[in-house]
Design a protein around this motif. Structure first.
Motif, PDB file in Angstrom:
ATOM      1  N   VAL A   1       0.836  -1.198   0.000  1.00  0.00           N
ATOM      2  CA  VAL A   1       0.000   0.000   0.000  1.00  0.00           C
ATOM      3  C   VAL A   1       0.877   1.257   0.000  1.00  0.00           C
ATOM      4  CG1 VAL A   1      -0.435   0.290   2.488  1.00  0.00           C
ATOM      5  CG2 VAL A   1      -2.159   0.983   0.879  1.00  0.00           C
ATOM      6  N   ASP A   2       2.038   1.177   0.634  1.00  0.00           N
ATOM      7  CA  ASP A   2       2.968   2.307   0.622  1.00  0.00           C
ATOM      8  C   ASP A   2       3.436   2.608  -0.804  1.00  0.00           C
ATOM      9  OD1 ASP A   2       4.721   4.269   1.852  1.00  0.00           O
ATOM     10  OD2 ASP A   2       6.359   2.887   1.423  1.00  0.00           O
ATOM     11  N   VAL A   3       3.749   1.560  -1.565  1.00  0.00           N
ATOM     12  CA  VAL A   3       4.162   1.723  -2.962  1.00  0.00           C
ATOM     13  C   VAL A   3       3.015   2.328  -3.785  1.00  0.00           C
ATOM     14  CG1 VAL A   3       4.759   0.453  -5.072  1.00  0.00           C
ATOM     15  CG2 VAL A   3       5.904  -0.108  -2.921  1.00  0.00           C
ATOM     16  N   LEU A   4       1.803   1.833  -3.562  1.00  0.00           N
ATOM     17  CA  LEU A   4       0.646   2.346  -4.316  1.00  0.00           C
ATOM     18  C   LEU A   4       0.380   3.816  -3.985  1.00  0.00           C
ATOM     19  CD1 LEU A   4      -1.711  -0.771  -4.099  1.00  0.00           C
ATOM     20  CD2 LEU A   4      -0.450   0.046  -6.101  1.00  0.00           C
ATOM     21  N   LEU A   5       0.586   4.193  -2.735  1.00  0.00           N
ATOM     22  CA  LEU A   5       0.403   5.597  -2.342  1.00  0.00           C
ATOM     23  C   LEU A   5       1.434   6.484  -3.042  1.00  0.00           C
ATOM     24  CD1 LEU A   5      -0.323   5.097   1.478  1.00  0.00           C
ATOM     25  CD2 LEU A   5      -1.879   6.211  -0.146  1.00  0.00           C
ATOM     26  N   THR A   6       2.671   6.006  -3.115  1.00  0.00           N
ATOM     27  CA  THR A   6       3.722   6.763  -3.807  1.00  0.00           C
ATOM     28  C   THR A   6       3.352   6.960  -5.271  1.00  0.00           C
ATOM     29  OG1 THR A   6       5.453   5.944  -2.332  1.00  0.00           O
ATOM     30  CG2 THR A   6       6.170   6.759  -4.475  1.00  0.00           C
ATOM     31  N   LYS A   7       2.871   5.883  -5.912  1.00  0.00           N
ATOM     32  CA  LYS A   7       2.467   5.955  -7.319  1.00  0.00           C
ATOM     33  C   LYS A   7       1.371   6.994  -7.528  1.00  0.00           C
ATOM     34  CE  LYS A   7       3.372   1.548  -9.545  1.00  0.00           C
ATOM     35  NZ  LYS A   7       2.822   0.223  -9.721  1.00  0.00           N
ATOM     36  N   LEU A   8       0.372   6.963  -6.644  1.00  0.00           N
ATOM     37  CA  LEU A   8      -0.738   7.916  -6.744  1.00  0.00           C
ATOM     38  C   LEU A   8      -0.248   9.348  -6.549  1.00  0.00           C
ATOM     39  CD1 LEU A   8      -3.883   6.570  -4.857  1.00  0.00           C
ATOM     40  CD2 LEU A   8      -3.705   7.327  -7.226  1.00  0.00           C
ATOM     41  N   ALA A   9       0.630   9.534  -5.587  1.00  0.00           N
ATOM     42  CA  ALA A   9       1.141  10.875  -5.292  1.00  0.00           C
ATOM     43  C   ALA A   9       1.893  11.432  -6.492  1.00  0.00           C
ATOM     44  CB  ALA A   9       2.047  10.842  -4.063  1.00  0.00           C
ATOM     45  N   LYS A  10       2.801  10.619  -7.044  1.00  0.00           N
ATOM     46  CA  LYS A  10       3.649  11.100  -8.131  1.00  0.00           C
ATOM     47  C   LYS A  10       2.881  11.254  -9.419  1.00  0.00           C
ATOM     48  CE  LYS A  10       8.215   9.543  -6.648  1.00  0.00           C
ATOM     49  NZ  LYS A  10       9.262   8.528  -6.847  1.00  0.00           N
ATOM     50  N   GLY A  11       1.975  10.293  -9.681  1.00  0.00           N
ATOM     51  CA  GLY A  11       1.318  10.248 -10.978  1.00  0.00           C
ATOM     52  C   GLY A  11       0.164  11.228 -11.111  1.00  0.00           C
ATOM     53  N   GLU A  12      -0.546  11.463 -10.021  1.00  0.00           N
ATOM     54  CA  GLU A  12      -1.836  12.128 -10.145  1.00  0.00           C
ATOM     55  C   GLU A  12      -2.004  13.250  -9.127  1.00  0.00           C
ATOM     56  OE1 GLU A  12      -6.272  10.389 -10.315  1.00  0.00           O
ATOM     57  OE2 GLU A  12      -4.730   8.837 -10.382  1.00  0.00           O
ATOM     58  N   VAL A  13      -1.891  12.858  -7.882  1.00  0.00           N
ATOM     59  CA  VAL A  13      -2.368  13.744  -6.819  1.00  0.00           C
ATOM     60  C   VAL A  13      -1.457  14.968  -6.614  1.00  0.00           C
ATOM     61  CG1 VAL A  13      -2.889  13.897  -4.350  1.00  0.00           C
ATOM     62  CG2 VAL A  13      -3.627  11.897  -5.671  1.00  0.00           C
ATOM     63  N   ASN A  14      -0.162  14.741  -6.517  1.00  0.00           N
ATOM     64  CA  ASN A  14       0.728  15.895  -6.299  1.00  0.00           C
ATOM     65  C   ASN A  14       0.767  16.841  -7.498  1.00  0.00           C
ATOM     66  OD1 ASN A  14       1.179  14.976  -3.753  1.00  0.00           O
ATOM     67  ND2 ASN A  14       3.290  14.373  -4.064  1.00  0.00           N
ATOM     68  N   PRO A  15       0.829  16.306  -8.741  1.00  0.00           N
ATOM     69  CA  PRO A  15       0.773  17.227  -9.891  1.00  0.00           C
ATOM     70  C   PRO A  15      -0.501  18.078  -9.879  1.00  0.00           C
ATOM     71  CG  PRO A  15       1.551  15.091 -10.617  1.00  0.00           C
ATOM     72  CD  PRO A  15       1.136  14.937  -9.175  1.00  0.00           C
ATOM     73  N   ASP A  16      -1.631  17.477  -9.529  1.00  0.00           N
ATOM     74  CA  ASP A  16      -2.882  18.247  -9.458  1.00  0.00           C
ATOM     75  C   ASP A  16      -2.812  19.318  -8.380  1.00  0.00           C
ATOM     76  OD1 ASP A  16      -3.863  16.691 -11.463  1.00  0.00           O
ATOM     77  OD2 ASP A  16      -5.314  15.579 -10.240  1.00  0.00           O
ATOM     78  N   ALA A  17      -2.255  18.954  -7.231  1.00  0.00           N
ATOM     79  CA  ALA A  17      -2.168  19.915  -6.116  1.00  0.00           C
ATOM     80  C   ALA A  17      -1.224  21.059  -6.463  1.00  0.00           C
ATOM     81  CB  ALA A  17      -1.703  19.195  -4.848  1.00  0.00           C
ATOM     82  N   LEU A  18      -0.158  20.725  -7.207  1.00  0.00           N
ATOM     83  CA  LEU A  18       0.816  21.725  -7.608  1.00  0.00           C
ATOM     84  C   LEU A  18       0.218  22.706  -8.634  1.00  0.00           C
ATOM     85  CD1 LEU A  18       3.837  22.185  -6.965  1.00  0.00           C
ATOM     86  CD2 LEU A  18       4.393  20.844  -8.993  1.00  0.00           C
ATOM     87  N   ALA A  19      -0.638  22.172  -9.495  1.00  0.00           N
ATOM     88  CA  ALA A  19      -1.217  22.982 -10.578  1.00  0.00           C
ATOM     89  C   ALA A  19      -2.376  23.850 -10.081  1.00  0.00           C
ATOM     90  CB  ALA A  19      -1.714  22.066 -11.694  1.00  0.00           C
ATOM     91  N   ALA A  20      -2.913  23.513  -8.947  1.00  0.00           N
ATOM     92  CA  ALA A  20      -4.124  24.220  -8.471  1.00  0.00           C
ATOM     93  C   ALA A  20      -3.827  25.669  -8.085  1.00  0.00           C
ATOM     94  CB  ALA A  20      -4.715  23.475  -7.287  1.00  0.00           C
TER      95      ALA A  20
END
Ligand SMILES: [Fe+2]
Length: 164
Positions: free
Chosen positions: A145-164
């Protein structure tokens, strides 16, 4: 309480872990409720189900040792959950909240990875092979689950938060 044997120390670690999983099951429900990205929400709900299974494994082992499953409250986990909720309340947008949720969830997962790693090693030293296997299974789930969270953060969630 005084602990005079390696085995009793092992049992006390498991009692702490049972408290960790119990607290996390409640926290994950609230965290999933606060998540906006569907993939993050799904992962948190999925890991909540895993958390229940992990708690059951601990109960099974504690029962075998005739140990009280609610003997300890893990205060480190209480603090991690408090920090999670504090951060959630501060984040102003959905995207930031999701990024913060992942950050908090990973701190919690790393704590669990450390705890299960230790517990599995103690079981091995006590030659409790079945228990070691069960604890190792939970350890692998936490790592996954830690690996999956990292994937989500890098792939989707952090880029969206950065762009907001
Ligand atoms: Fe867990």
């Amino acid at each position: 309480m005084e602990i005079g044997s390696f085995k009793d120390m092992f049992v006390a670690e498991l009692q702490e872990l049972a408290s960790v999983e119990g607290q996390l099951a409640d926290a994950l429900l609230r965290m999933a409720g606060a998540a906006s990205h569907p993939a993050l929400k799904r992962l948190l709900v999925y890991h909540r189900a895993e958390t229940e299974t992990q708690r059951e494994r601990l109960m099974t082992i504690l029962e075998k040792h005739g140990a009280d499953p609610v003997a300890h409250v893990d205060q480190a986990m209480q603090a991690l959950v408090t920090e999670t909720m504090k951060m959630l309340a501060m984040l102003r947008t959905d995207d930031l909240r999701d990024a913060g949720l992942i950050a908090s969830a990973q701190k919690i997962e790393h704590y669990e990875i450390a705890a299960y790693g230790t517990a599995a090693a103690l079981a091995g030293q006590l030659d409790l092979r079945d228990e070691q296997k069960m604890l190792h299974l939970s350890l692998q789930e936490e790592k996954r689950v830690d690996v999956l969270l990292t994937k989500l953060a890098k792939g989707e969630v952090n880029p969206d938060a950065l762009a907001a």
